[in-house]
Design a protein around this motif. Structure first.
Motif, short mmCIF file in Angstrom:
data_model
loop_
_atom_site.label_atom_id
_atom_site.label_comp_id
_atom_site.label_asym_id
_atom_site.label_seq_id
_atom_site.Cartn_x
_atom_site.Cartn_y
_atom_site.Cartn_z
N ASP A 69 -7.84 -9.73 -8.46
CA ASP A 69 -8.58 -8.92 -7.29
C ASP A 69 -7.83 -8.86 -6.16
OD1 ASP A 69 -9.43 -11.34 -6.50
OD2 ASP A 69 -11.46 -10.59 -6.30
N ARG A 70 -6.77 -9.75 -6.10
CA ARG A 70 -5.95 -9.76 -4.87
C ARG A 70 -4.66 -10.37 -5.24
NH1 ARG A 70 -9.72 -13.67 -5.11
NH2 ARG A 70 -11.04 -12.55 -3.75
N LEU A 71 -3.56 -10.08 -4.26
CA LEU A 71 -2.30 -10.39 -4.35
C LEU A 71 -2.11 -11.88 -4.29
CD1 LEU A 71 -0.27 -7.67 -2.31
CD2 LEU A 71 -0.45 -7.89 -4.84
N PRO A 72 -1.02 -12.69 -4.84
CA PRO A 72 -0.85 -13.88 -4.69
C PRO A 72 -0.55 -14.24 -3.10
CG PRO A 72 0.87 -13.16 -5.62
CD PRO A 72 -0.14 -12.08 -5.78
N GLU A 73 -0.52 -15.56 -2.73
CA GLU A 73 -0.33 -15.79 -1.23
C GLU A 73 0.98 -15.89 -1.12
OE1 GLU A 73 -2.16 -15.91 1.05
OE2 GLU A 73 -4.03 -15.84 -0.10
N GLU A 74 2.10 -16.08 -2.23
CA GLU A 74 3.08 -16.47 -2.30
C GLU A 74 3.99 -14.92 -1.84
OE1 GLU A 74 2.41 -16.84 -6.70
OE2 GLU A 74 1.59 -17.59 -4.71
N ARG A 75 5.27 -15.14 -1.51
CA ARG A 75 6.30 -14.06 -1.02
C ARG A 75 6.49 -13.12 -2.36
NH1 ARG A 75 9.17 -12.64 3.44
NH2 ARG A 75 10.93 -11.14 2.95
N LEU A 76 6.57 -11.82 -2.37
CA LEU A 76 6.71 -11.05 -3.81
C LEU A 76 8.25 -10.10 -3.20
CD1 LEU A 76 3.44 -9.59 -4.17
CD2 LEU A 76 4.39 -11.31 -5.58
N ASP A 77 8.77 -9.92 -4.08
CA ASP A 77 10.06 -8.74 -4.04
C ASP A 77 9.50 -7.43 -3.35
OD1 ASP A 77 12.12 -10.49 -4.49
OD2 ASP A 77 11.39 -10.43 -6.67
N ALA A 78 8.25 -7.10 -3.89
CA ALA A 78 7.88 -5.73 -3.47
C ALA A 78 6.20 -5.76 -3.83
CB ALA A 78 8.56 -4.47 -4.05
N ALA A 79 5.67 -4.91 -2.89
CA ALA A 79 4.27 -4.48 -3.29
C ALA A 79 4.15 -2.98 -3.36
CB ALA A 79 3.19 -5.11 -2.03
N ILE A 80 3.60 -2.79 -4.37
CA ILE A 80 3.65 -1.33 -4.85
C ILE A 80 2.25 -0.72 -4.75
CG2 ILE A 80 4.37 0.43 -6.69
CD1 ILE A 80 6.36 -1.70 -7.68
N LEU A 81 1.88 0.21 -3.93
CA LEU A 81 0.61 0.66 -3.64
C LEU A 81 0.65 1.88 -4.72
CD1 LEU A 81 0.42 0.78 0.25
CD2 LEU A 81 0.22 -1.30 -1.31
N SER A 82 -0.21 1.69 -5.64
CA SER A 82 -0.61 3.02 -6.58
C SER A 82 -2.03 3.26 -6.93
CB SER A 82 -0.21 2.57 -8.05
OG SER A 82 -0.89 1.12 -8.44
N VAL A 83 -2.71 3.41 -5.58
CA VAL A 83 -4.20 3.61 -5.64
C VAL A 83 -4.42 5.20 -5.53
CG1 VAL A 83 -4.92 1.38 -4.58
CG2 VAL A 83 -4.14 3.48 -3.16
N SER A 84 -5.59 5.38 -5.95
CA SER A 84 -6.04 6.87 -5.79
C SER A 84 -6.18 7.42 -4.58
CB SER A 84 -7.48 6.89 -6.56
OG SER A 84 -8.55 6.40 -6.12
N THR A 85 -5.99 8.66 -4.50
CA THR A 85 -5.94 9.47 -3.22
C THR A 85 -6.71 10.77 -3.42
OG1 THR A 85 -3.59 10.34 -3.71
CG2 THR A 85 -3.92 8.75 -2.33
N PRO A 86 -7.98 10.62 -3.77
CA PRO A 86 -8.74 11.78 -4.23
C PRO A 86 -8.98 12.88 -3.36
CG PRO A 86 -10.07 10.08 -3.62
CD PRO A 86 -8.69 9.31 -3.61
N VAL A 87 -9.29 14.15 -3.84
CA VAL A 87 -9.42 15.20 -2.81
C VAL A 87 -10.94 15.58 -3.09
CG1 VAL A 87 -8.69 17.39 -2.54
CG2 VAL A 87 -7.03 15.89 -2.96
N ASP A 88 -11.39 16.03 -1.93
CA ASP A 88 -12.72 16.70 -2.07
C ASP A 88 -12.46 18.10 -2.34
OD1 ASP A 88 -15.08 18.16 -1.57
OD2 ASP A 88 -15.92 16.96 0.28
N LEU A 89 -12.74 18.57 -3.39
CA LEU A 89 -12.36 19.95 -3.89
C LEU A 89 -13.08 20.89 -3.41
CD1 LEU A 89 -11.65 19.40 -7.60
CD2 LEU A 89 -10.10 19.40 -5.79
#
Length: 431
Positions: A69-89
């Motif tokens: 449920d969380r990223l590790p504390e150590e350094r990563l090569d990249a963090a990729i944001l792929s969360v939803s971006t919903p729209v109120d239709l």
């Protein structure tokens, strides 16, 4: 050299990317804020249907795929944001709260390259993600690398489709290229974050427009008693300009949302075509439902208590999916309920529970032919392969609306069943 990355958001986009990266030797930390999703994925239970994902998790989970449920504390090569971006239709307003929260979560960790993978209005990476990073880090490396796969073929397309990458600056761009060159066969660098954002929106809005024109042709043909497929085939045959699309429903998580994100990207002047195409495609399911009701009234004489079988509840049939986002049945059911139809449901991919939640009574494919009327909503291979002749021999079916025109019309009419399709009134049955 394989990278170690975090993927925030284990929906369809994040999950398929995690599987594809792991198959290429990356170490992937998959992150989601839903305890249910984290628990299920940690035990190898995949909540999204996509060929190859379950197998990738079975092979790599616990070694190069780590779910939390969380990223590790150590350094990563990249963090990729792929969360939803919903729209109120109801308003067309995008909700970027998930993206802002994901950016804040990444900013709490050691500085790294941040990749926006979510589909967003033009300017969002710079306006929403960048401030969260610079507030904590002082500076940031940021890229936009849109996902452009089709459901059912995602793991192949993540490798084979060109990966577009736009960077905040040259350093960011080069870091983004390094991250993705181990996955995709071809990298397409573009000049800015905004260019990459618009690439994704342009792809999906263009697809929506193409399908909308096919539906427009069908609705005009319907008014004149013409066969839209005959019109489209003759139009396309050996003609050197772009092909017309066949009519059909346009749903799913992307095409039903991304045109609104494109519209939300504009300020001084709203697009002329994007909103109109979306409106036409959104109106089609209810229009078809009304046509089915008309056919039932004409053929059976009434609608109250008439049994209607619905084949195909997922938004599309091929490539096969269980995705209910933008499904046509959502807009059809109110029309069917209003006139008293009893709706039976079948889908090879969708659970009985989901069919019940939408108001249908699950039945087997055989039992579906015991109804008075039927509509085939999607073109799953099981439906394309249907041999209707033996099923109709002992059936009381009176009306069959074949949305994708995949069944044997001659055989259906021969058994005294009224046949129709999108924009196609069919031939009258001779008693």
């Amino acid at each position: 050299m394989p990278k170690t990355v975090g993927v925030i958001g284990m929906g369809y986009v994040g999950l398929t990317l995690t599987a594809a990266l792991a198959r290429k030797g990356y170490t992937v930390y998959g992150v989601d804020n839903s305890p249910h999703v984290v628990e299920a994925l940690s035990n190898g239970r995949i909540h999204v249907y996509e060929p190859g994902v379950e197998e990738a998790f079975a092979e790599h989970l616990g070694s190069t795929i780590i779910i939390s449920d969380r990223l590790p504390e150590e350094r990563l090569d990249a963090a990729i944001l792929s969360v939803s971006t919903p729209v109120d239709l109801s308003t067309g307003t995008p909700n970027l709260g998930n993206l802002a929260a994901a950016a804040e979560h990444v900013a709490e960790r050691p500085e790294t390259l941040v990749v926006v993978r979510s589909t967003v209005p033009i300017g969002t990476s710079r306006k929403v993600v960048l401030p969260a990073l610079t507030a904590r880090w002082g500076k940031a490396r940021l890229v936009m690398a849109p996902e452009r796969t089709i459901q059912g073929q995602a793991l192949r397309e993540l490798v084979e489709l060109p990966q577009v990458i736009g960077g905040l600056d040259e350093e960011s761009l080069q870091a983004g290229v390094e991250v993705f060159q181990g996955l995709a066969n071809q990298i397409v660098p573009v000049s800015s974050l905004e260019t990459a954002e618009m690439v994704k929106l342009s792809n999906n809005c263009h697809t929506d427009l193409i399908y909308a024109f096919g539906n427009e042709i069908a609705l005009i043909a319907e008014q004149h008693g013409l066969d839209p497929l005959e019109v489209i085939r003759a139009t396309n045959l050996d003609y050197p300009r772009p092909d017309l699309a066949k009519p059909g429903y346009v749903g799913g998580g992307c095409l039903s949302k991304d045109p609104y994100l494109m519209i939300a990207s504009t300020t001084q002047r709203k697009p002329y075509l994007v909103g109109q195409a979306r409106a036409l495609n959104e109106q089609l399911p209810a229009h078809v439902a009304e046509r089915v009701v008309e056919l039932v009234r004409e053929t059976v004489g009434h609608t109250e208590g008439v049994r209607l079988s619905v084949l195909g509840w997922a938004y599309k049939g091929w490539p096969a999916t269980d995705d209910m986002r933008g499904t046509p049945i959502a807009d059809m059911m109110p029309v069917f309920r209003a006139v008293g139809l009893t709706v039976l449901g079948h889908d090879p991919m969708v659970t009985d529970q989901i069919i019940r939640e939408y108001g249908g009574e699950p039945v087997s494919l055989d039992k579906a032919f015991d109804a008075d009327a039927m509509i085939v909503i999607n073109d799953h291979p099981d439906y394309r392969a249907l041999e209707v002749e033996p099923r109709l021999a002992s059936s009381e079916l009176r009306v069959l609306f074949d949305s994708w025109r995949i069944l044997d019309e001659a055989a259906i009419v021969r058994h005294g069943v009224r046949y129709a399709g999108i924009g196609y009134t069919g031939k009258e049955v001779v008693a």
